[in-house]
Design an enzyme around this catalytic site. Structure first.
Site, PDB file in Angstrom:
ATOM      1  N   ASP A  99      -7.497  -1.303   4.160  1.00  0.00           N
ATOM      2  CA  ASP A  99      -6.421  -2.379   3.860  1.00  0.00           C
ATOM      3  C   ASP A  99      -6.823  -3.593   4.578  1.00  0.00           C
ATOM      4  OD1 ASP A  99      -4.913  -0.712   2.077  1.00  0.00           O
ATOM      5  OD2 ASP A  99      -3.621  -0.262   3.861  1.00  0.00           O
ATOM      6  N   ASP A 128       0.893  -1.262  -0.025  1.00  0.00           N
ATOM      7  CA  ASP A 128       0.005   0.095  -0.249  1.00  0.00           C
ATOM      8  C   ASP A 128       0.986   1.165  -0.031  1.00  0.00           C
ATOM      9  OD1 ASP A 128      -2.347   1.620   0.677  1.00  0.00           O
ATOM     10  OD2 ASP A 128      -1.529   1.680   2.639  1.00  0.00           O
TER      11      ASP A 128
END
Lengths: 651, 250
Positions: free
Chosen positions: A551, A350
């Site tokens: 996430d 990420d």
């Protein structure tokens, strides 16, 4: 006065009635309920050591200690075994308990105690690992308000459960509160912080007509919202569902193992019965197979076949690896993670909070108009932002400090919720804030067009200053973590490394280029990220590193989810399999190597343990080796397997 | 929120919490684990007969005394235990009733002398139940109109003491006596059949049945409770046995 959290009961239910979450127990004494099973197993292990130590001194004293081993480690095992037997689920648990209890009959009490302790230790460790999914849901429940203030037709407010609020209902969210349901702003304006939902810590301005998601924090102004999604359909509920589904899709391997254990246990028990009762009837005259000592040999077979070394083959290796990792500041949620990690061929990052720190840095400034010097503009901007605490304000103040520019003193500073800040210098008005806010206060059409053109190709986060009819544009970028280029380079030698981010393509590419990462997927929503993870996982096993609540599903879906501990949201941490406590990405390469080494040692242990079980059972059944030698082989293999695992710890 | 002397320096909600704790203590058995009711009393007594016989047998088997003396000592101990269990069961029941009487008297006096504080407590209770103005005031007025009704409500709501929830102590004691005698008979019969070993067998079954029955009455996990009770029995018996062996061997 002590108050009980309104979420206490919900947390208790979602924890699976964990004593450490029991709201009926005083807060101070709830800690007694933490890891009870593990503590019981450790105490049982200590009693077992005492039993072994006093074995040659006094048999009654040794037996006295052993009673506590059977009580502490045996009772929970016996309960689970009986529960399994009642539903005809014959598994390794049943086999172990049966072998341990029957071993008393042939004088192998200590060996039986050892079996029980080892088994209860591995069970207790497994239990503490399975708490993570429940923990993740707890973190989300804490984030999700249970009631909302509904605005009635006469304008009065009353609380109502979010589950009973229908579409189109008007609700009020005050400053500092979490938005309970997805909706559209119908009155008021404010900055909302989506850091828990998206991992992006930059406040987002919301005004009439804008959509707001459930779970976001309303930072400064009051918002009246028209509910557009019910509680069951809200963004937060969707994330909870995604995490649950992703976590539940994992234990397939566990199911296969459970099925194998069932077949193994059933076969061993049936073989023991056969060797003990049936074979002597058929071949009553044959040596070794006849009635003489058949029960004794069958029990010896049952004990030898108890997979003691096999059971510790994996946990000891994983425990050693986990200990070494802990020293490096890497928290592994269960040893199985190392297995999965060793098989990974793709590494997905990420961006915000992972490759970058989540803080902003001012990249450059641009001037529209000629009445203002750079120094004066930065001085006015930092003066306006001096009392604000969001990342943009911090970046401007840091930028001014770096350039040794003093803050201008402004009068009548006023925060305009969700838009920006205004103030006065010698009667001249200065405004700083979002592009929409500044453009609406700008009279020059020429400047408006020029600004719109400049912003259209800027991929960065921007804020605008309007002072004396001149506009000053500040461009910001995420702060990239230090020494990342070298780390990414090393990782790319072994793995396919990709970046997945919800950020703009330009900004993502800028970060990618800066750290030497070639594969960048930008503009992804939480669902897009999940789909991307699924697609990539189909090609090869994948590990994902992230930090935001968005996430969470991706981390749970990835073969291995890795969360950044210091900056990560609690949900990302709970949903992940690995937590980097020091946020040092250089540890990823080390961890990957360690996982491969662990897998290799686990394989060696399992093969060795299986071979010993095969030899010991066959030989003891045939009467070739006496029971004491079978026990020595059995226990010796356990010790050797343990020592082999310790190699991981020493390295 | 008033912090008057009636609430002893704490808020109304904290006062309610303390009052409920007081009520809970008053309606339970603070000096024993015996649960209320003749059935529970009987099951508990049966379990205690079994564990006492079991431990005494283990002890006497390891001491240099004759079998007949062992039987006599166990029988004498059990007859003493019988009077203790039955008497204690009745005594606990009466103590509980007396504590509840004291609570009623205190609450009655409070209603008569501290009416405004009682009203405040009642308002907090019904507010916590979701009542809001103007309905809240109306409900409180209706409840406060009749002192007897108010006393009943305050006992249930403030102190958590339910009306018609206690058995007479003599009935409870009779249940205890029957449970004790039934268990003793079972032990006696098993001794006739299997001698001293019979005590182990009957103790195992009595503890198992009594534990399962008590778990069933309380609607908790039967298997869990039964196995834990048997395991504790095993721990008590085995540790007594091995310690006895150890000290005899010294």
């Amino acid at each position: 006065m002590k108050t009980v959290s309104p979420y206490a009961l919900e947390e208790y239910f979602s924890s699976g009635y964990e004593e450490s979450h029991n709201p009926f127990i005083t807060k101070d004494s709830r800690k007694w309920g933490k890891h009870v099973a593990l503590a019981g197993s450790i105490v049982a292990f200590l009693f077992l050591i005492l039993a072994y130590a006093t074995k040659n001194i006094s048999f009654p004293l040794s037996s006295f200690f052993l009673v506590f081993v059977y009580f502490l480690a045996g009772t929970p095992s016996l309960i689970r075994t009986l529960e399994d037997i009642f539903v005809w689920n014959i598994n390794i648990q049943v086999l172990m308990t049966l072998a341990a209890l029957l071993s008393v009959l042939i004088g192998g009490e200590l060996e039986g105690g050892l079996l029980l302790v080892l088994f209860s230790l591995s069970e207790a460790l497994e239990e503490s690992v399975t708490q993570k999914t429940k923990g993740a849901l707890n973190a989300l429940h804490k984030l999700s308000p249970m009631s909302a203030y509904v605005i009635s037709s006469d304008g009065s407010l009353y609380p109502k459960s979010v589950r009973e609020i229908e579409l189109g209902t008007k609700i009020l969210v005050k400053a500092g509160e979490i938005i309970p349901l997805d909706g559209k702003v119908i009155d008021g304006s404010s900055y909302i912080n989506l850091s828990h939902l998206t991992g992006e810590s930059i406040p987002v301005s919301k005004r009439i007509g804008d959509d707001v998601p459930a779970g976001a924090l309303n930072m400064d102004g009051s918002l009246s919202i028209e509910v557009t999604k019910t509680s069951a359909e809200s963004t937060l509920s969707k994330i909870i569902r995604l995490i649950t589904e992703a976590s539940e899709s994992k234990p397939r391997l566990e199911k296969i193992l459970a099925r194998f254990s069932r077949q193994y246990a059933t076969t061993i028990i049936l073989l023991s019965l056969f060797f003990g009762l049936v074979l002597p009837i058929i071949f009553s005259e044959m040596p070794y197979i006849g009635t003489e000592g058949s029960i004794y040999r069958a029990l010896a077979f049952l004990i030898a076949a108890s997979p003691c070394a096999l059971i510790i083959a994996t946990p000891t290796a994983y425990l050693s690896a986990i200990s070494v990792c802990a020293k490096k500041g890497i928290l592994l949620k269960g040893g199985v993670v190392l297995d999965a990690l060793a098989k990974c061929k793709i590494l997905a990052f990420d961006k915000t909070g992972t490759l970058t720190t989540g803080n902003l840095t001012c990249l450059k400034t641009e001037m529209i108009g000629n009445d203002l010097s750079d120094e004066e503009a930065i001085s006015v901007a930092s003066g306006l932002e001096r009392s604000a605490h969001h990342p943009i304000a911090n970046a401007i103040i840091a930028y001014a400090k770096a350039k040794n520019i003093k803050q201008k003193e402004l009068n009548d500073i006023k925060v305009i919720s969700g838009k920006g800040v205004e103030g006065y210098i010698n009667g001249n008005k200065a405004l700083i804030g979002s592009s929409e806010f500044i453009l609406s206060n700008l009279s020059s059409e020429h400047h408006k067009n020029e600004i719109a053109e400049k912003l259209s190709y800027s991929g960065h986060v921007v804020t605008l200053l309007l002072y004396k009819e001149s506009v000053f544009i500040f461009h910001f970028s995420d702060e990239i973590r230090p020494h990342l280029k070298k780390t990414i380079g090393k990782l790319q030698e072994k793995l396919r490394v990709v970046m997945l981010t919800g950020d703009h393509t330009e900004n993502a590419n800028f970060v990618g280029e800066a750290i030497g990462l070639k594969e960048v997927f930008a503009g992804l929503s939480p669902e897009d990220k999940l789909h991307k993870i699924r697609d990539l996982s189909k090609i090869k096993p994948l590990m994902m590193i992230g930090d935001g609540i968005n996430d969470g599903p991706a981390l749970a879906q990835a073969n291995v989810g890795i969360a950044m501990g210091q900056v990560g949201s609690s949900t990302a941490i709970e949903a992940a399999d690995v937590v980097l406590l020091r946020d040092d990405l250089a540890n990823i390469e080390w961890l990957y190597k360690k996982s491969i080494q662990t897998l290799s040692i686990v394989k060696q242990n399992v093969i060795f343990a299986l071979l010993i079980i095969l030899c010991a059972t066959t030989l003891s059944l045939l009467g070739v080796i006496p029971l004491w030698l079978a026990v020595i082989l059995h226990e010796g293999s356990t010790v050797l397997v343990g020592c082999n695992s310790l190699r991981l710890f020493l390295r | 929120m008033s912090m008057g002397s009636h609430f002893k320096g704490v808020g109304v909600l904290e006062h309610l919490k303390q009052a409920r704790k007081k009520g809970y203590l008053a309606s339970s058995e603070p000096h024993g684990i015996e649960a209320m009711g003749h059935l529970m009393g009987g099951a508990d007594a049966a379990r205690e007969v079994a564990i006492a016989s079991f431990l005494l047998t283990i002890l006497f088997l390891n001491l240099p005394i004759s079998l007949n003396l062992s039987y006599s000592l166990i029988s004498l101990f059990l007859s003493g235990l019988f009077f203790w269990k039955v008497g204690r069961s009745a005594s606990l029941g009466w103590s509980r009733l007396e504590r509840i009487n004291k609570l009623i008297e205190d609450e009655k006096e409070e209603i008569e002398t501290n009416r405004s504080e009682e009203k405040e407590e009642l308002t907090e209770i019904y507010e916590a139940k979701g009542f809001s103005e103007p309905l809240l005031s109306k409900v409180i007025d209706v409840l406060m109109a009749d002192d007897n009704k108010l006393l009943g409500i305050m006992l249930e709501e403030e102190l958590g003491v339910s009306l018609e929830s206690n058995e007479h102590p003599l009935k409870q004691a009779l249940g205890t006596a029957i449970g004790f005698l039934l268990a003793s008979c079972a032990i006696f019969a098993s001794v006739l059949l299997f001698q001293l070993k019979g005590i182990f067998i009957s103790a195992f079954f009595i503890i198992m049945i009594a534990s399962a029955y008590m778990a069933n009455i309380q609607k908790i996990r039967i298997l869990h409770q039964t196995v834990w009770n048997l395991s504790i029995t095993f721990l008590a018996g085995a540790s007594t046995y091995f310690l006895c062996k150890f000290f005899v061997s010294l």
